[in-house]
Design a protein around this motif. Sequence first.
Motif, short mmCIF file in Angstrom:
data_model
loop_
_atom_site.label_atom_id
_atom_site.label_comp_id
_atom_site.label_asym_id
_atom_site.label_seq_id
_atom_site.Cartn_x
_atom_site.Cartn_y
_atom_site.Cartn_z
N ARG A 1 0.83 -1.08 0.14
CA ARG A 1 -0.08 -0.10 0.06
C ARG A 1 0.92 1.26 0.12
NH1 ARG A 1 -5.15 -1.00 1.61
NH2 ARG A 1 -5.33 1.01 2.65
N GLU A 2 0.73 1.96 -1.06
CA GLU A 2 1.56 3.24 -1.24
C GLU A 2 0.94 4.32 -1.04
OE1 GLU A 2 4.97 2.73 -1.81
OE2 GLU A 2 4.85 0.66 -1.94
N ASP A 3 1.65 5.34 -0.19
CA ASP A 3 1.10 6.82 -0.12
C ASP A 3 0.73 7.36 -1.39
OD1 ASP A 3 0.66 9.42 0.66
OD2 ASP A 3 1.83 9.21 2.39
N ILE A 4 -0.48 8.17 -1.60
CA ILE A 4 -0.68 8.55 -2.90
C ILE A 4 -0.09 9.71 -3.13
CG2 ILE A 4 -3.15 7.56 -2.91
CD1 ILE A 4 -3.91 10.39 -2.59
N VAL A 5 0.68 10.41 -2.29
CA VAL A 5 1.29 11.86 -2.41
C VAL A 5 2.80 11.52 -3.19
CG1 VAL A 5 2.36 13.69 -1.35
CG2 VAL A 5 0.19 12.87 -0.47
N LEU B 1 -4.03 8.75 -7.49
CA LEU B 1 -4.08 7.25 -7.38
C LEU B 1 -3.42 6.72 -8.72
CD1 LEU B 1 -7.71 6.98 -6.05
CD2 LEU B 1 -5.71 6.27 -4.69
N ALA B 2 -3.66 7.14 -9.56
CA ALA B 2 -3.20 6.86 -11.22
C ALA B 2 -1.82 6.87 -11.07
CB ALA B 2 -3.69 7.73 -11.99
N LEU B 3 -1.06 7.96 -10.61
CA LEU B 3 0.32 8.34 -10.60
C LEU B 3 1.06 7.29 -9.67
CD1 LEU B 3 0.50 11.94 -11.30
CD2 LEU B 3 1.21 10.19 -12.62
N THR B 4 0.41 7.03 -8.57
CA THR B 4 0.95 5.87 -7.40
C THR B 4 1.09 4.64 -7.98
OG1 THR B 4 0.12 7.46 -5.78
CG2 THR B 4 0.67 4.91 -5.33
N THR B 5 0.07 4.30 -8.96
CA THR B 5 -0.05 3.02 -9.44
C THR B 5 1.02 2.91 -10.58
OG1 THR B 5 -2.12 2.77 -9.37
CG2 THR B 5 -1.57 1.56 -10.88
#
Length: 471
Positions: A106-110, A230-234
């Motif tokens: 689980r990655e921080d969306i920032v 969310l898209a960039l974190t993915t």
Amino acid sequence: MKEYQTITEISGPLVFVEIDEPIGYDEIVEIETPNGDVRRGQVLEATSDHVAIQVFEGTEGIDRKSSVRFLGETLKMPVTEDLLGRVLDGSGQPIDGGPDIVPDSREDIVGAAINPTAREYPEEFIQTGVSAIDGMNTLVRGQKLPIFSASGLPHNDLALQIARQATVPEDAAEEGGSEFAVVFGAMGITAEEANEFMEDFERTGALERSVVFMNLADDPAVERTITPRLALTTAEYLAFEKDYHVLVILTDMTNYCEALREIGAAREEVPGRRGYPGYMYTDLATLYERAGRIEGRDGSVTQIPILTMPGDDDTHPIPDLTGYITEGQIYVDRDLNSQGIQPPIQVLPSLSRLMDDGIGEGLTREDHADVSDQMYAAYAEGEDLRDLVNIVGREALDERDNRFLDFADRFEEEFVDQGFNTNRDIEETLDIGWDLLSMFPKAELNRIDEDLIEKYYQESESETVEAPADD
């Protein structure tokens, strides 16, 4: 976990809560309404005794009796390679009827800022299959290259064309051992547009290598502020953990900025230019600067944000600030669209600042830069002559000027116009360029190296243009 029932005010997408302990900025919140409905939110502002919470699912049904739970962590995106082929809503929940997502982490969306000294300079070619981009405004891996469009123009068709056609050259993929993937983030689109996107993704098979985030126009505006994150974190996970070359397409950034303005108004902030928040430049930079390459990692994140310019005005704050942050822009032109040119890309104001580093021998082809420069110069001269023709008429022009006018027409009809279903590789794009340049005698090709002229130039069947007959 802290829980309160001290809501003092509800304003638009914001809920204000009285607290007696420090609460962290960006902390995730659950709000339970009296009927048991649970909404998620995020701390937007915190003082010693109050916090402002932006509610992702909207504030309808929330009242002073609602319970507010502070979870003590920031919003995180569950990521896994199995996200490829999945469709999620704007808050990251699956909406495709598929199995539950079992995340690897689980990655921080920032996101974590990329150390500038660890960045690799973008210089590898990405083939979109669109001649006006590949030939004249080349996209390279790790670049952020926005598309400037306007209401009523087919930017969605262009986005879909790029999403299904974009690829890296086979030799480059083999060298790095990296595959290609697309992360598609749609913000504030209509249900009709969403259906068109999904139909195209499924029909062409592009969904298999894509992750799609869908925020619809009737979804809460505040949700649009987290969809691109969310898209960039993915994308970062796929690129830097799984070694994919990831192309991120975000549409429409104008809807994202409108959401920022709505939240700013609810917070009663002092507005900036045209009512947008004064921090919009910084906010956009936190998204656009998440493109790039990192030393020691095979993957890359490349961005194509799409925005509709209100009133076709490129001095509007949204395109203006975007242009400052990104490395160029692609213009979708209304006049070309009215002529039936597809895609209607106007190459003269378009620019890819990193193009020169991503083309040439070993990347595209040795003649790429010279052909692009020569076509740009010839088309620009043809455009200037079109203005002159409107004043004096074509009869007043000499043979050379008529040749440039003919080139401008053919350039739009044969090079730019290819339809939204045609995929041209870079070889075909440059060959079409040479075919057009063969309209001119060799002496006019003053931007191309003589060795390249000898190798690629082919004599035109109609080497000369007949001068208009005198009345």
